[in-house]
Design a protein around this motif. Sequence first.
Motif, PDB file in Angstrom:
ATOM      1  N   VAL B  68       0.843  -1.199   0.000  1.00 17.31           N
ATOM      2  CA  VAL B  68       0.000   0.000   0.000  1.00 17.31           C
ATOM      3  C   VAL B  68       0.877   1.247   0.000  1.00 17.31           C
ATOM      4  CG1 VAL B  68      -1.710   1.297   1.290  1.00 17.31           C
ATOM      5  CG2 VAL B  68      -1.897  -1.173   1.130  1.00 17.31           C
ATOM      6  N   LEU B  70       3.853   1.641  -1.260  1.00 18.04           N
ATOM      7  CA  LEU B  70       4.423   1.882  -2.584  1.00 18.04           C
ATOM      8  C   LEU B  70       3.341   2.360  -3.547  1.00 18.04           C
ATOM      9  CD1 LEU B  70       6.833   1.847  -4.383  1.00 18.04           C
ATOM     10  CD2 LEU B  70       6.499  -0.563  -4.826  1.00 18.04           C
ATOM     11  N   ALA B  71       2.149   1.770  -3.473  1.00 17.61           N
ATOM     12  CA  ALA B  71       1.071   2.180  -4.374  1.00 17.61           C
ATOM     13  C   ALA B  71       0.723   3.649  -4.148  1.00 17.61           C
ATOM     14  CB  ALA B  71      -0.157   1.296  -4.148  1.00 17.61           C
ATOM     15  N   ALA B  72       0.608   4.050  -2.878  1.00 16.20           N
ATOM     16  CA  ALA B  72       0.263   5.442  -2.577  1.00 16.20           C
ATOM     17  C   ALA B  72       1.366   6.377  -3.066  1.00 16.20           C
ATOM     18  CB  ALA B  72       0.042   5.614  -1.078  1.00 16.20           C
ATOM     19  N   LEU B  74       3.493   5.830  -5.478  1.00 13.45           N
ATOM     20  CA  LEU B  74       3.494   5.869  -6.949  1.00 13.45           C
ATOM     21  C   LEU B  74       2.431   6.828  -7.451  1.00 13.45           C
ATOM     22  CD1 LEU B  74       4.003   2.129  -7.971  1.00 13.45           C
ATOM     23  CD2 LEU B  74       5.505   4.050  -8.471  1.00 13.45           C
ATOM     24  N   PHE B  75       1.245   6.821  -6.821  1.00 17.05           N
ATOM     25  CA  PHE B  75       0.223   7.751  -7.284  1.00 17.05           C
ATOM     26  C   PHE B  75       0.639   9.190  -6.983  1.00 17.05           C
ATOM     27  CE2 PHE B  75      -3.736  10.083  -7.431  1.00 17.05           C
ATOM     28  CZ  PHE B  75      -4.245   9.621  -8.643  1.00 17.05           C
ATOM     29  N   LEU B 101      -1.362  11.131   0.788  1.00 17.28           N
ATOM     30  CA  LEU B 101      -0.952   9.815   0.301  1.00 17.28           C
ATOM     31  C   LEU B 101       0.256   9.315   1.084  1.00 17.28           C
ATOM     32  CD1 LEU B 101      -1.500  10.215  -3.516  1.00 17.28           C
ATOM     33  CD2 LEU B 101      -2.635   8.592  -2.026  1.00 17.28           C
TER      34      LEU B 101
END
Lengths: 658, 302
Positions: B68, B70-72, B74-75, B101
């Motif tokens: 999560v 890394l996903a946040a 990246l966004f 984020l």
Amino acid sequence: MLFFDMMRDPAILVLCSIALAGCSGLPGLVLRDGTLGQRLASVAALTSSLLALPSLLYLLIGGGEASFLLNWNLPFGPCEVALDPLSLFFLIPIFLIFPAGSLYALGYWPAASHSSQRSVTFFYGLLACAMALVVVSRNGALFVMAWEIMALSGYFLLVAEHREGEVRGAGTVYLVASHLGGAALLVLFASLFMITGSFGFPAAGSLAVGAGLAATLFWLVLAGFGSKAGIMPLHLWLPSAHANAPSHVSALLSGVMLKIGIYGILRVISFFTERPLWWGGVLTVAGLGSAVMGICVASAQKDIKRLLAYSSIENLGIISAGIGMFLLGDGTGNQRLAFLGLAGALFHVLNHVIFKPLLFFCAGSVMHATGTRDLDRMGGLARRLPYTAFFTLCGAVAICGLPPFNGFASEMLLYLGFFGEARAGQPFVALGAPVLALVGGVAVISFVKLYGIAFLGEPRTAAAAEAHEATGTMLAPIALLACLALTGGLFPQLFLALVQPAMRVLAPGLARAAVLPIAPVWFALAGVSVICLAAILYLFLKAKTGGSAVSAPTWGCGYLRPSPRIQYTGSSFGAFFSSLSGSLIRTRITVGQVAGLTPAAVRLSYHPEETLLHRVVLPVLNVLGIGCAFVRRLQHGEVQIYILYIFVTLMLLLLWVH
Amino acid sequence: MIDTIFHVVLVLAMPPLLLGVIGKTKAAFAGRVGAPFLQPYYDMGRLMKKGIVLSDSTTWIFRAGPVVTLAATLFAALLVPLGKHPAPISFEGDMILFAYLFALGRFFTTTAALDTASSFEGMGAAREVSFSCLAEPTLFFALITLTRLSGTMSLTPMLQHVTLPVWMGTGASLILLLAGLFVVLLAENCRIPFDDPNTHLELTMIHEVMVLDHSGPYFCCVLYGAALKLYLLGALFVNIALPFASGNAYLDWVVFAAGMLLLAVAIGVVESVMARLRLIRVPQLLVAALILTAFSLVLVVR
């Protein structure tokens, strides 16, 4: 035939549902079978909300209004009951949380194991009905009556476990606080009677009074409604009341009753044609102050429900700050600020109605499973209560105001309001943004602690190791609320559609003139992208490591005899931040003395203190109590003499009037 | 379109290089040759090939933590402009999403740390959340100052507004703001003097101690996410500190990349000449940064 015609009117349906909610506990009082009574109450609660919610939404979105006149033979004139958008908006929380809690109570507070179930079920329905009556009444006297029923049924619910001293203490503090607030309301409505000559509420925007009188009325509103909403420093009753009530009651108290205080503030504000600018300043500062103090104290708590209660103070503070922002914008003709403040505040009302009961229900499931409220005696519950753990995580992320949940969307509106002021001539309003950021940061401390200490790691006690998952009737309302929390975060326009009509009552024209500075599609895009990215990464990593994962004990950094007791506890997790925030958060540490050559086991324990209550209010009250000792002689338990008191008082009053 | 592709490629490929440059700088100060610039890439590649060891105490949260985060991050990478090129996604209020984020990532990193039942990781998590709630308001003060200067509430126009004439006019304020942001950059990315990314077992650590139990590809995610966060906050800093635009689009990318490398060298210098602060001094420095950015706001408002 007439009956069917009436039933086609959504407004009458709403009133009938209110009555049905109030009667929901009655069968339980007379039936011998307690379980049947409770089931009937739940069915009644679900029915009332299935009738009311569609009608409410229909009226709210369709712009319908309705009012009914009750011609009573009472000295305060005919009573008006009305449904306008503001009332309809505040009825939604009641009819959302009341049936959810009723369903939850089937598993959480069953007749089989709780002798107090009958009275709890009865007063639970009565509380919901009284709150709805407060919201729909348009007459000061009726309002105060409904308010008293609400306050008293709240008291009887809260002292369900009255055999415990702590519960009785919490009940007393609650009773004193709510009656002091009630007294302020009596004065408020009496003053309104003096001004308008009727107990009926003045129409929106029709009350023009001088500056001095407006100030008096404002402080009365703040004392009466602010204490119910738990704005610091009027919050003293709130933490212990929420902690000691049964969890479904805490959910209703925190999720809905606090909002009735907000409703009161908004309703009275709507009367005035002109609102002084300083009202907005006071509400903004008090709100931001409550938010910071509330969440800082929450971060020091180790009682799971007390932590949630203090976080309610924080959230209600954010809502008040939003209302304050609206008043500031309204007073200076700044439409953007007014719109964002009011929309943010009302949106946050809905959000808090969703995630706080969700968390209280989850806390209830945890207490049901482990038999304790102390975070330091939990741990490792995520394995034993997987569903509760998942939904608690959703609630915790939502209440911290993090994307993609609903808390983020409403805080975003407030942030945009504060930030926009940086460009204006008076940029000090923008200072609210860093304060909100601080609040958000401390909220992360509090809820990482709540979730991490209770659900993750290893169980700290045998009770935690043998915990069991909640029943289906307990999980269903929790799951529903979690879905709503996610919906509000991804599609805030759905919630804003409910907020917009209510705004029209307070600021006609504003809801139409001002537009949202941010397209709601960004919320959906950001939320869905983060969720999808995380899912893709998760699947990728799972595929890469699925077969090769080795299981081993946690690395003890060279220590070979780890035990669950060496884990970080709730107290130690919050201790570091407490040490930074100084005297705001006081913790009493009790530690035994080590003595002798072969000392016995010694225990050390931490107790976070309610500084204001223990250091300021209680000492003052003690002094007052000594001073008033002689008044206590009037109370001796002989009923005939009490009747004499009443008679003498009445005579004196009659003499005074003539 | 070509801008977006450049943006994504740069954001995905460049972050570990910063770590390499920092390492090389520190080695140069210590009189060593040091690891090659590309060493972080080799490390991450090797981690990706390894298996993992999962603690018996952990649940799915432990694995969700790095994912999560890394996903946040990246966004968030799509929201910040790189140099004079606008960010792929830009809307009113995106800087609030940008900050939140990172907070989402922090929430999951710290819960994952508590999932291991390790006292060290619990300690790291407690410190992480406590320090970052002091760093967060600093970032917001800086954003308010920039909003005041540029009159917009979106990162791209806000940062692109900072040009040479603006620096001439409000240089003092911008210097204070940059000082505050630099402190936040160091604190949020576990650099000396707040934290030492190279020590893996000391009681004064914050971020590193939280990821003690992660291994293999998951640890790679953690390291890459941390590098990306350094890159993004660094981009925020460089955008303000480098107010030059060459006019040529490709040259602007080069100027920006050079700026980022210079920043990495600066971080390396700071890490070489300073020792880690005592833990109780860390909040004081963070509060000092907060006050610096507050002053920068006062200077702009006057």
